[in-house]
Design a protein around this motif. Sequence first.
Motif, PDB file in Angstrom:
ATOM      1  N   ALA A 177      79.442  43.482  14.944  1.00  0.00           N
ATOM      2  CA  ALA A 177      80.386  43.261  16.025  1.00  0.00           C
ATOM      3  C   ALA A 177      81.747  43.828  15.613  1.00  0.00           C
ATOM      4  CB  ALA A 177      80.497  41.770  16.318  1.00  0.00           C
ATOM      5  N   PRO A 178      82.601  44.150  16.584  1.00  0.00           N
ATOM      6  CA  PRO A 178      83.922  44.702  16.256  1.00  0.00           C
ATOM      7  C   PRO A 178      84.695  43.790  15.309  1.00  0.00           C
ATOM      8  CG  PRO A 178      83.487  44.907  18.596  1.00  0.00           C
ATOM      9  CD  PRO A 178      82.379  44.069  18.041  1.00  0.00           C
ATOM     10  N   GLY A 179      85.216  44.377  14.233  1.00  0.00           N
ATOM     11  CA  GLY A 179      86.007  43.625  13.281  1.00  0.00           C
ATOM     12  C   GLY A 179      85.212  42.738  12.339  1.00  0.00           C
ATOM     13  N   LYS A 180      83.885  42.821  12.399  1.00  0.00           N
ATOM     14  CA  LYS A 180      83.057  41.972  11.541  1.00  0.00           C
ATOM     15  C   LYS A 180      82.153  42.829  10.661  1.00  0.00           C
ATOM     16  CE  LYS A 180      82.961  37.886  14.516  1.00  0.00           C
ATOM     17  NZ  LYS A 180      82.091  36.841  15.142  1.00  0.00           N
ATOM     18  N   GLN A 181      81.634  42.203   9.616  1.00  0.00           N
ATOM     19  CA  GLN A 181      80.706  42.903   8.737  1.00  0.00           C
ATOM     20  C   GLN A 181      79.332  43.005   9.375  1.00  0.00           C
ATOM     21  OE1 GLN A 181      80.815  40.801   4.944  1.00  0.00           O
ATOM     22  NE2 GLN A 181      82.320  42.258   4.145  1.00  0.00           N
ATOM     23  N   ARG A 182      78.600  44.003   8.951  1.00  0.00           N
ATOM     24  CA  ARG A 182      77.220  44.139   9.422  1.00  0.00           C
ATOM     25  C   ARG A 182      76.402  42.986   8.844  1.00  0.00           C
ATOM     26  NH1 ARG A 182      74.470  50.041   9.308  1.00  0.00           N
ATOM     27  NH2 ARG A 182      76.492  50.395  10.307  1.00  0.00           N
ATOM     28  N   GLU A 183      75.568  42.379   9.700  1.00  0.00           N
ATOM     29  CA  GLU A 183      74.770  41.240   9.262  1.00  0.00           C
ATOM     30  C   GLU A 183      73.308  41.442   9.611  1.00  0.00           C
ATOM     31  OE1 GLU A 183      75.655  37.569  11.255  1.00  0.00           O
ATOM     32  OE2 GLU A 183      75.600  38.459  13.249  1.00  0.00           O
ATOM     33  N   LEU A 184      72.439  40.882   8.776  1.00  0.00           N
ATOM     34  CA  LEU A 184      71.008  40.933   9.024  1.00  0.00           C
ATOM     35  C   LEU A 184      70.651  39.947  10.122  1.00  0.00           C
ATOM     36  CD1 LEU A 184      68.144  41.879   8.298  1.00  0.00           C
ATOM     37  CD2 LEU A 184      68.130  40.147   6.488  1.00  0.00           C
ATOM     38  N   THR A 226      65.089  39.787  22.469  1.00  0.00           N
ATOM     39  CA  THR A 226      66.266  38.918  22.443  1.00  0.00           C
ATOM     40  C   THR A 226      66.329  38.144  23.746  1.00  0.00           C
ATOM     41  OG1 THR A 226      67.764  40.575  23.389  1.00  0.00           O
ATOM     42  CG2 THR A 226      67.465  40.628  21.016  1.00  0.00           C
ATOM     43  N   ASN A 227      66.265  36.823  23.657  1.00  0.00           N
ATOM     44  CA  ASN A 227      66.289  35.943  24.824  1.00  0.00           C
ATOM     45  C   ASN A 227      67.508  35.034  24.777  1.00  0.00           C
ATOM     46  OD1 ASN A 227      63.783  36.976  25.682  1.00  0.00           O
ATOM     47  ND2 ASN A 227      62.659  35.430  24.506  1.00  0.00           N
ATOM     48  N   ASN A 228      67.850  34.491  25.943  1.00  0.00           N
ATOM     49  CA  ASN A 228      68.989  33.572  26.024  1.00  0.00           C
ATOM     50  C   ASN A 228      70.212  34.156  25.306  1.00  0.00           C
ATOM     51  OD1 ASN A 228      70.459  31.281  26.650  1.00  0.00           O
ATOM     52  ND2 ASN A 228      69.676  30.107  24.901  1.00  0.00           N
ATOM     53  N   LEU A 229      70.535  35.377  25.648  1.00  0.00           N
ATOM     54  CA  LEU A 229      71.641  36.060  24.972  1.00  0.00           C
ATOM     55  C   LEU A 229      72.969  35.386  25.265  1.00  0.00           C
ATOM     56  CD1 LEU A 229      70.431  39.708  25.476  1.00  0.00           C
ATOM     57  CD2 LEU A 229      71.004  38.679  23.271  1.00  0.00           C
ATOM     58  N   LYS A 230      73.829  35.427  24.270  1.00  0.00           N
ATOM     59  CA  LYS A 230      75.153  34.822  24.361  1.00  0.00           C
ATOM     60  C   LYS A 230      76.216  35.902  24.151  1.00  0.00           C
ATOM     61  CE  LYS A 230      73.327  30.623  22.186  1.00  0.00           C
ATOM     62  NZ  LYS A 230      73.467  29.658  21.061  1.00  0.00           N
ATOM     63  N   PRO A 231      77.424  35.688  24.653  1.00  0.00           N
ATOM     64  CA  PRO A 231      78.486  36.689  24.432  1.00  0.00           C
ATOM     65  C   PRO A 231      78.691  37.013  22.952  1.00  0.00           C
ATOM     66  CG  PRO A 231      79.157  35.157  26.131  1.00  0.00           C
ATOM     67  CD  PRO A 231      77.860  34.635  25.579  1.00  0.00           C
ATOM     68  N   GLU A 232      78.468  36.050  22.080  1.00  0.00           N
ATOM     69  CA  GLU A 232      78.652  36.307  20.651  1.00  0.00           C
ATOM     70  C   GLU A 232      77.550  37.170  20.051  1.00  0.00           C
ATOM     71  OE1 GLU A 232      78.691  33.326  22.191  1.00  0.00           O
ATOM     72  OE2 GLU A 232      77.717  31.775  20.971  1.00  0.00           O
ATOM     73  N   ASP A 233      76.522  37.475  20.831  1.00  0.00           N
ATOM     74  CA  ASP A 233      75.494  38.418  20.374  1.00  0.00           C
ATOM     75  C   ASP A 233      75.920  39.866  20.605  1.00  0.00           C
ATOM     76  OD1 ASP A 233      73.074  36.158  21.714  1.00  0.00           O
ATOM     77  OD2 ASP A 233      73.541  36.463  19.587  1.00  0.00           O
ATOM     78  N   THR A 234      77.041  40.060  21.292  1.00  0.00           N
ATOM     79  CA  THR A 234      77.536  41.408  21.545  1.00  0.00           C
ATOM     80  C   THR A 234      77.818  42.126  20.240  1.00  0.00           C
ATOM     81  OG1 THR A 234      78.503  40.823  23.680  1.00  0.00           O
ATOM     82  CG2 THR A 234      79.411  42.745  22.566  1.00  0.00           C
ATOM     83  N   ALA A 235      77.209  43.296  20.075  1.00  0.00           N
ATOM     84  CA  ALA A 235      77.340  44.052  18.822  1.00  0.00           C
ATOM     85  C   ALA A 235      76.576  45.357  18.967  1.00  0.00           C
ATOM     86  CB  ALA A 235      76.782  43.259  17.642  1.00  0.00           C
ATOM     87  N   VAL A 236      76.766  46.227  17.992  1.00  0.00           N
ATOM     88  CA  VAL A 236      75.886  47.378  17.841  1.00  0.00           C
ATOM     89  C   VAL A 236      74.740  46.939  16.938  1.00  0.00           C
ATOM     90  CG1 VAL A 236      75.632  49.751  17.045  1.00  0.00           C
ATOM     91  CG2 VAL A 236      77.783  49.007  18.104  1.00  0.00           C
ATOM     92  N   TYR A 237      73.536  47.119  17.410  1.00  0.00           N
ATOM     93  CA  TYR A 237      72.347  46.714  16.672  1.00  0.00           C
ATOM     94  C   TYR A 237      71.746  47.949  15.988  1.00  0.00           C
ATOM     95  CZ  TYR A 237      72.473  42.055  18.654  1.00  0.00           C
ATOM     96  OH  TYR A 237      72.839  40.775  18.981  1.00  0.00           O
ATOM     97  N   TYR A 238      71.533  47.822  14.685  1.00  0.00           N
ATOM     98  CA  TYR A 238      71.023  48.922  13.878  1.00  0.00           C
ATOM     99  C   TYR A 238      69.635  48.597  13.332  1.00  0.00           C
ATOM    100  CZ  TYR A 238      75.866  50.564  13.708  1.00  0.00           C
ATOM    101  OH  TYR A 238      77.131  51.011  14.029  1.00  0.00           O
ATOM    102  N   CYS A 239      68.753  49.554  13.452  1.00  0.00           N
ATOM    103  CA  CYS A 239      67.441  49.442  12.831  1.00  0.00           C
ATOM    104  C   CYS A 239      67.556  49.867  11.367  1.00  0.00           C
ATOM    105  CB  CYS A 239      66.452  50.335  13.561  1.00  0.00           C
ATOM    106  SG  CYS A 239      64.774  50.282  12.905  1.00  0.00           S
ATOM    107  N   ASN A 240      66.824  49.185  10.516  1.00  0.00           N
ATOM    108  CA  ASN A 240      66.851  49.457   9.075  1.00  0.00           C
ATOM    109  C   ASN A 240      65.426  49.490   8.562  1.00  0.00           C
ATOM    110  OD1 ASN A 240      66.535  47.766   6.339  1.00  0.00           O
ATOM    111  ND2 ASN A 240      68.379  49.003   6.185  1.00  0.00           N
ATOM    112  N   ALA A 241      65.142  50.444   7.697  1.00  0.00           N
ATOM    113  CA  ALA A 241      63.807  50.514   7.110  1.00  0.00           C
ATOM    114  C   ALA A 241      63.905  50.955   5.646  1.00  0.00           C
ATOM    115  CB  ALA A 241      62.920  51.487   7.881  1.00  0.00           C
TER     116      ALA A 241
END
Length: 121
Positions: free
Chosen positions: A40-47, A82-97
């Motif tokens: 999310a903007p201004g936050k660290q990338r999280e798993l 992703t169900n029951n999404l909340k405004p705090e779920d707003t972010a860029v989602y990255y796939c990792n492998a």
Amino acid sequence: QVQLAESGGGLVQAGGSLRLSCAASGSIFSINVMGWYRQAPGKQRELVASFTSGGSTYYADSVKGRFTISRDNAKNTVYLQTNNLKPEDTAVYYCNAVVVTVRGTLPVVYWGQGTQVTVSS
């Protein structure tokens, strides 16, 4: 080289759902770990969620009960429902492998380009 192609992001109202997809292609011998991070903007990338090398799943506490990760091994594809999404779920989602490209070599970490998820209140 390995490419991760993500799709499925978008704009949704709070309480809505999205299904993210990530397909791995290229020189793949095996995939040890595959999952989703977000930033999310201004936050660290999280798993957010992932399949571990042992086949079990991990979910961040903030998404447990709302998000579900699944995979199609034949297609080297992982999904994030992703169900029951909340405004705090707003972010860029990255796939990792974490991929072994040649048998007997060390695994390498790959990232997708990211897909935007925006949840309006």
